[in-house]
Design a protein around this motif. Structure first.
Motif, short mmCIF file in Angstrom:
data_model
loop_
_atom_site.label_atom_id
_atom_site.label_comp_id
_atom_site.label_asym_id
_atom_site.label_seq_id
_atom_site.Cartn_x
_atom_site.Cartn_y
_atom_site.Cartn_z
N ARG A 112 10.05 4.04 -56.98
CA ARG A 112 8.87 3.26 -56.59
C ARG A 112 8.35 3.67 -55.20
NH1 ARG A 112 4.80 0.31 -58.72
NH2 ARG A 112 6.16 -0.86 -60.05
N ALA A 113 9.23 3.85 -54.23
CA ALA A 113 8.81 4.19 -52.87
C ALA A 113 8.12 5.55 -52.82
CB ALA A 113 10.01 4.16 -51.92
N LYS A 114 8.72 6.54 -53.45
CA LYS A 114 8.12 7.87 -53.44
C LYS A 114 6.80 7.87 -54.20
CE LYS A 114 10.61 11.67 -53.64
NZ LYS A 114 11.43 12.78 -54.17
N LEU A 115 6.75 7.15 -55.31
CA LEU A 115 5.53 7.07 -56.10
C LEU A 115 4.38 6.51 -55.26
CD1 LEU A 115 4.22 7.46 -58.88
CD2 LEU A 115 4.96 5.13 -59.44
N SER A 116 4.68 5.49 -54.46
CA SER A 116 3.66 4.89 -53.60
C SER A 116 3.13 5.88 -52.57
CB SER A 116 4.21 3.66 -52.89
OG SER A 116 4.53 2.67 -53.84
N SER A 117 3.96 6.79 -52.12
CA SER A 117 3.48 7.79 -51.15
C SER A 117 2.66 8.88 -51.84
CB SER A 117 4.64 8.41 -50.38
OG SER A 117 5.42 9.25 -51.21
N TYR A 118 2.95 9.15 -53.10
CA TYR A 118 2.20 10.17 -53.85
C TYR A 118 0.86 9.64 -54.36
CZ TYR A 118 6.27 13.32 -54.22
OH TYR A 118 7.30 14.18 -53.97
N VAL A 119 0.85 8.37 -54.78
CA VAL A 119 -0.35 7.74 -55.34
C VAL A 119 -0.55 6.42 -54.60
CG1 VAL A 119 -1.50 6.92 -57.43
CG2 VAL A 119 0.15 8.80 -57.58
N PRO A 120 -1.33 6.45 -53.52
CA PRO A 120 -1.42 5.28 -52.64
C PRO A 120 -2.41 4.20 -53.07
CG PRO A 120 -2.65 7.10 -51.72
CD PRO A 120 -2.01 7.61 -52.97
N TYR A 121 -2.72 4.11 -54.33
CA TYR A 121 -3.59 3.05 -54.82
C TYR A 121 -3.03 2.51 -56.12
CZ TYR A 121 -5.42 7.16 -57.26
OH TYR A 121 -5.52 8.32 -57.97
N PRO A 122 -3.48 1.34 -56.54
CA PRO A 122 -2.89 0.70 -57.73
C PRO A 122 -3.09 1.52 -59.01
CG PRO A 122 -4.27 -0.84 -56.51
CD PRO A 122 -4.50 0.51 -55.92
N PHE A 123 -2.11 1.45 -59.87
CA PHE A 123 -2.21 2.06 -61.18
C PHE A 123 -2.98 1.14 -62.13
CE2 PHE A 123 1.32 4.44 -59.46
CZ PHE A 123 1.09 5.71 -59.95
N PHE A 124 -3.45 1.69 -63.21
CA PHE A 124 -4.07 0.95 -64.31
C PHE A 124 -3.10 -0.18 -64.68
CE2 PHE A 124 -4.80 1.23 -69.12
CZ PHE A 124 -5.88 0.37 -69.11
N GLY A 125 -3.60 -1.40 -64.85
CA GLY A 125 -2.77 -2.58 -65.06
C GLY A 125 -1.63 -2.43 -66.04
N PRO A 126 -1.88 -1.97 -67.28
CA PRO A 126 -0.77 -1.83 -68.23
C PRO A 126 0.29 -0.83 -67.79
CG PRO A 126 -2.86 -1.88 -69.39
CD PRO A 126 -3.19 -1.77 -67.93
N VAL A 127 -0.10 0.20 -67.05
CA VAL A 127 0.87 1.16 -66.54
C VAL A 127 1.70 0.50 -65.44
CG1 VAL A 127 1.17 3.38 -65.34
CG2 VAL A 127 -0.53 3.17 -67.17
N GLU A 128 1.05 -0.22 -64.56
CA GLU A 128 1.75 -0.95 -63.49
C GLU A 128 2.74 -1.95 -64.09
OE1 GLU A 128 3.20 -1.84 -59.96
OE2 GLU A 128 1.66 -0.31 -60.22
N ASP A 129 2.33 -2.67 -65.13
CA ASP A 129 3.23 -3.61 -65.79
C ASP A 129 4.44 -2.89 -66.37
OD1 ASP A 129 1.46 -5.65 -65.16
OD2 ASP A 129 0.59 -5.74 -67.18
N TYR A 130 4.23 -1.75 -66.96
CA TYR A 130 5.32 -0.94 -67.51
C TYR A 130 6.29 -0.53 -66.41
CZ TYR A 130 7.45 2.77 -70.36
OH TYR A 130 8.34 3.58 -71.05
N PHE A 131 5.76 -0.14 -65.25
CA PHE A 131 6.60 0.25 -64.12
C PHE A 131 7.42 -0.92 -63.58
CE2 PHE A 131 3.67 3.95 -62.66
CZ PHE A 131 4.22 4.76 -63.64
N LYS A 132 6.85 -2.10 -63.55
CA LYS A 132 7.56 -3.26 -63.01
C LYS A 132 8.87 -3.51 -63.73
CE LYS A 132 3.55 -5.71 -61.23
NZ LYS A 132 2.56 -6.76 -61.48
N GLU A 133 8.91 -3.19 -65.00
CA GLU A 133 10.11 -3.40 -65.79
C GLU A 133 11.10 -2.24 -65.71
OE1 GLU A 133 8.99 -4.13 -69.82
OE2 GLU A 133 7.48 -5.63 -69.26
N ARG A 134 10.63 -1.06 -65.27
CA ARG A 134 11.45 0.14 -65.45
C ARG A 134 11.76 0.95 -64.20
NH1 ARG A 134 8.59 -1.19 -69.74
NH2 ARG A 134 9.54 -1.03 -71.78
N LEU A 135 10.97 0.81 -63.13
CA LEU A 135 11.21 1.65 -61.95
C LEU A 135 12.12 0.96 -60.94
CD1 LEU A 135 7.76 3.28 -61.04
CD2 LEU A 135 9.62 4.18 -62.43
N VAL A 136 12.89 1.76 -60.22
CA VAL A 136 13.74 1.25 -59.15
C VAL A 136 13.04 1.45 -57.82
CG1 VAL A 136 15.90 1.60 -60.37
CG2 VAL A 136 15.01 3.43 -58.96
#
Length: 136
Positions: A112-136
């Motif tokens: 999650r931390a590295k992803l935020s530095s690579y893509v510094p804006y919100p993801f498409f809602g359903p993708v963000e929801d998917y990440f909430k359940e699966r990313l550390v």
């Protein structure tokens, strides 16, 4: 007088691949707008589904064999105005590498931390929801 028709550009299918709490990202050699890091992705070919395109593009770009698990959603991308199809994929076999040297500079598994530095804006809602359940 002739009628002009607008040829619609093909949709882009993006493979959202999470393994062991990290998501696979690729860095394009050339930025697309403000974005250089993104999911493995490419145009849907004639007669191809978004899911099949995501699987094919992943193999072509990073040499990884995946299966399409779930269609996360579709939208018109706010920056590119292209239809985007987001597909959650599961790794079947392989280790990702830069297979398409013309388009890609590198690949990386991101928490999650590295992803935020690579893509510094919100993801498409359903993708963000998917990440909430699966990313550390």
């Amino acid at each position: 007088m002739t009628d002009e028709t607008t040829v619609e550009r093909p949709a882009i299918a993006a493979a959202v691949i999470v393994l062991n709490g990290r998501v696979l990202m690729v860095r394009r050699k050339e930025k697309e707008g403000q974005l250089s890091w993104q999911f493995p992705a490419g145009e849907v070919e004639t007669g191809e589904t978004g899911e099949a395109a995501a699987v094919r593009e992943t193999r072509e770009e990073v040499g990884l064999s995946v299966s399409a698990e779930e269609l996360l959603g579709e939208r018109i991308h706010p920056a590119t105005k292209r239809k985007m199809i987001y597909v959650a994929c599961r790794v079947v076999e392989g280790t990702p590498y830069v297979a398409d040297e013309d388009e890609l500079a590198e690949v990386d598994w991101c928490d999650r931390a590295k992803l935020s530095s690579y893509v510094p804006y919100p993801f498409f809602g359903p993708v963000e929801d998917y990440f909430k359940e699966r990313l550390v």
